[in-house]
Design a protein around this motif. Structure first.
Motif, PDB file in Angstrom:
ATOM      1  N   GLY A  26      29.147  26.765  45.902  1.00 16.87           N
ATOM      2  CA  GLY A  26      29.308  26.803  44.121  1.00 16.87           C
ATOM      3  C   GLY A  26      28.677  28.220  43.819  1.00 16.87           C
ATOM      4  N   SER A 226      24.145  23.156  41.834  1.00 13.58           N
ATOM      5  CA  SER A 226      23.396  24.571  42.500  1.00 13.58           C
ATOM      6  C   SER A 226      22.132  24.166  43.370  1.00 13.58           C
ATOM      7  CB  SER A 226      23.482  25.809  41.644  1.00 13.58           C
ATOM      8  OG  SER A 226      23.278  27.030  42.648  1.00 13.58           O
ATOM      9  N   LEU A 229      20.564  18.785  43.323  1.00 10.57           N
ATOM     10  CA  LEU A 229      19.572  17.868  42.616  1.00 10.57           C
ATOM     11  C   LEU A 229      20.111  16.432  42.788  1.00 10.57           C
ATOM     12  CD1 LEU A 229      17.929  19.791  39.942  1.00 10.57           C
ATOM     13  CD2 LEU A 229      17.028  19.327  42.079  1.00 10.57           C
ATOM     14  N   VAL A 231      20.263  13.578  44.771  1.00  9.88           N
ATOM     15  CA  VAL A 231      20.709  12.827  45.989  1.00  9.88           C
ATOM     16  C   VAL A 231      19.655  12.734  46.599  1.00  9.88           C
ATOM     17  CG1 VAL A 231      23.033  13.296  45.408  1.00  9.88           C
ATOM     18  CG2 VAL A 231      21.897  14.632  47.196  1.00  9.88           C
ATOM     19  N   THR A 233      18.133  15.108  48.646  1.00  8.91           N
ATOM     20  CA  THR A 233      18.094  16.383  49.349  1.00  8.91           C
ATOM     21  C   THR A 233      16.697  17.173  49.307  1.00  8.91           C
ATOM     22  OG1 THR A 233      20.495  16.799  49.502  1.00  8.91           O
ATOM     23  CG2 THR A 233      19.160  18.740  49.653  1.00  8.91           C
ATOM     24  N   SER A 330      23.995  24.406  53.605  1.00  4.05           N
ATOM     25  CA  SER A 330      23.852  23.304  52.422  1.00  4.05           C
ATOM     26  C   SER A 330      24.114  21.929  53.201  1.00  4.05           C
ATOM     27  CB  SER A 330      24.971  23.865  51.320  1.00  4.05           C
ATOM     28  OG  SER A 330      24.702  24.931  50.637  1.00  4.05           O
ATOM     29  N   MET A 334      22.649  18.024  53.146  1.00  2.37           N
ATOM     30  CA  MET A 334      23.174  16.821  52.842  1.00  2.37           C
ATOM     31  C   MET A 334      22.879  15.823  53.917  1.00  2.37           C
ATOM     32  SD  MET A 334      26.512  18.321  50.978  1.00  2.37           S
ATOM     33  CE  MET A 334      26.605  19.910  50.239  1.00  2.37           C
TER      34      MET A 334
HETATM   35  N1  TRP Z   1      23.498  23.409  46.279  1.00  2.00           N
HETATM   36  C1  TRP Z   1      24.928  23.720  47.289  1.00  2.00           C
HETATM   37  C2  TRP Z   1      25.944  24.368  46.610  1.00  2.00           C
HETATM   38  O1  TRP Z   1      25.604  25.081  45.599  1.00  2.00           O
HETATM   39  C3  TRP Z   1      25.373  22.257  47.556  1.00  2.00           C
HETATM   40  C4  TRP Z   1      24.528  21.115  47.948  1.00  2.00           C
HETATM   41  C5  TRP Z   1      23.826  21.167  49.034  1.00  2.00           C
HETATM   42  C6  TRP Z   1      24.497  20.138  47.118  1.00  2.00           C
HETATM   43  N2  TRP Z   1      23.015  19.969  48.999  1.00  2.00           N
HETATM   44  C7  TRP Z   1      23.397  19.332  47.884  1.00  2.00           C
HETATM   45  C8  TRP Z   1      24.848  19.487  45.992  1.00  2.00           C
HETATM   46  C9  TRP Z   1      23.045  18.019  47.346  1.00  2.00           C
HETATM   47  C10 TRP Z   1      24.574  18.417  45.614  1.00  2.00           C
HETATM   48  C11 TRP Z   1      23.572  17.363  46.350  1.00  2.00           C
HETATM   49  O2  TRP Z   1      27.201  24.538  47.411  1.00  2.00           O
END
Ligand code: TRP
Length: 449
Positions: A26, A226, A229, A231, A233, A330, A334
């Protein structure tokens, strides 16, 4: 702390891991062109504000909940609950979080696989293996499937290694490599003809363009994605932080690195696009806007690399290597969401948990690859535009309303003898209670309407 659970070995390790989660595809394929098309430096400033006004407080909710429970999202929400209903709803939210994280990984792994494919295609082509090179860079079921599986195995290997020996160790290696590569690429591209024009498009502020509510809400949604947030993580990464650390500072550092790398990426992407234009590559769509996202990465930039012979091969290798690194740091965050759940809930070993989660998510991903036109966009929309903000809302409600305020403050100031009335301590509990839920509800209503 019990030595049973993983823990980050150092502050630097945590920041690299959490920033590694945040900095992903992203940042590089979305942010720079969005900024250039929507007011340049003016947009950059607005985005920075939004990141700190919306995303940072939610990030803090996740980190605090996670560290308080030293456990996954279900455990964390149960721990702050005051009755059975709240605990039950917390379990539901936690399960939806685990499912959403897996869903996001199932499409992310496909795109990440393409990054690896393009990264290999250039050197193979230079070595004369043109068939393999073409196969890797052209859309097909077999290619999408194979590269997705390769990427999932890489992700699994890191996660199976554990918090400190897998996630932290690799983040500490890969993130500095990403930053050095990004800076080196930007410095080189800035010396080429046409780069100055790209820089101007990126940076000359145009205040008239940023007063669109649509734009502002889209940017907020982007900031949410970005910073990874909703979920769980960041919650699970927060659960691996030692009780000695000062959370508000750590969270701010992570948010700053995330936004900083997005801004830095603009110094590479926009100049590169205008260098490409200088060599006759089309960089605008029919509506006159800058090409972005997948077209930018898989059509515009490859056309630029193709126009440069050997130099192009080196640049392509560096660029797709950079994208693969951004994707991997990333994706491990996840995968850690379901894996930590399986380890904590069923006392499985990490390797077993990582294997099972990888097999399930790869199966989901295979279903998307097999029904690409039908499922790819749908999965992205459901997971990132609906589920993610909804979960973020639930997290704010648990941090702001369910959790007893005195206990919340105590968690934030765990290592301090007295709770200092800092600006953060005064404002944040109130803010996460009223302001964050309101903003997220507005984002959701606009998405649905
Ligand atoms: N933030 C990461 C990006 O910008 C993607 C990502 C990693 C993500 N963990 C996540 C997005 C959990 C949503 C939820 O590409």
């Amino acid at each position: 702390m019990s030595s049973q659970r993983g823990e980050f070995g150092s502050r630097f390790g945590f920041i690299m891991a959490a920033a590694g989660s945040a900095v992903g595809l992203g940042n590089i394929w979305g942010f720079p062109t969005q900024a250039a098309s929507n007011g340049g430096a003016a947009f950059v400033v607005v985005y920075l504000l939004l990141a700190f006004l919306l995303a940072y407080p939610v990030l803090m909710a996740e980190l605090t909940l996670g560290r308080h429970a030293h456990g996954n999202m279900i455990t964390a929400l149960a721990k702050v609950s005051r009755n059975g209903t709240q605990r039950g709803l917390g379990t539901l939210v936690g399960i939806v979080g685990i499912f959403t994280a897996s869903l996001i990984l199932s499409f992310y792994a496909i795109v990440s696989g393409w990054m690896i494919g393009f990264g290999l295609a250039y050197p193979l082509n230079a070595l004369g293996a043109t068939d393999a090179s073409t196969w890797l860079s052209e859309f097909s079921f077999n290619r999408n499937l194979l590269l997705m599986l390769v990427f999932m195995v890489l992700t699994m290997t890191v996660v199976a290694g554990g918090v400190e020996k897998g996630i932290e160790r690799w983040s500490k290696r890969l993130m500095p490599a990403l930053i050095v590569t990004l800076v080196a690429l930007a410095l080189y591209v800035l010396t080429l003809d046409g780069a100055a024009e790209g820089l101007a498009v990126y940076l000359v502020p145009d205040l008239s363009k940023i007063w669109s509510t649509d734009l502002i809400f889209n940017a907020m949604g982007a900031a949410f994605f970005s910073l990874s947030l909703g979920v769980g993580t960041m919650l699970i990464y927060g659960s691996y932080i030692s009780d000695e650390e000062h959370l508000p500072t750590l969270g701010a550092q992570v948010a700053l690195v995330d936004v900083g790398i997005a801004v830095l990426a603009g110094f590479l992407i926009l100049p590169a696009m205008y260098v490409a234009a200088d060599r006759g590559v089309m960089i605008f769509n029919e509506a006159g806007g800058l090409l972005s996202e997948d077209t930018l990465i898989f059509v515009v930039l490859p056309a630029l690399f193709d126009s440069m012979n050997e130099t192009g091969t080196v640049l392509a290798l560096a660029f797709f290597g950079l994208m693969s690194i951004a994707a991997l740091t990333s994706s491990i965050s996840m995968l850690e969401v379901p894996v930590s759940f399986l380890v904590e809930r069923f006392q499985w070993g990490r390797l077993q948990a990582a294997l099972v989660a990888t097999v399930i998510i790869s199966a989901m991903s295979t279903a998307i690859v097999a029904n690409f036109d039908l499922l790819f966009g749908l999965v992205i929309t459901v997971s990132t535009r609906y589920s993610q903000p909804l979960l973020g809302l639930a997290l704010c409600l648990y941090a702001g309303w369910v959790w007893r305020r005195d206990l919340l403050l105590k968690e934030l100031a765990k290592n301090e003898p007295v709770i200092e009335p800092t600006l953060f301590m005064k404002w944040w509990p109130w803010y996460v209670r009223f302001v964050c839920p309101t903003i997220v509800v507005v984002i959701l209503v606009r998405t649905i309407a």
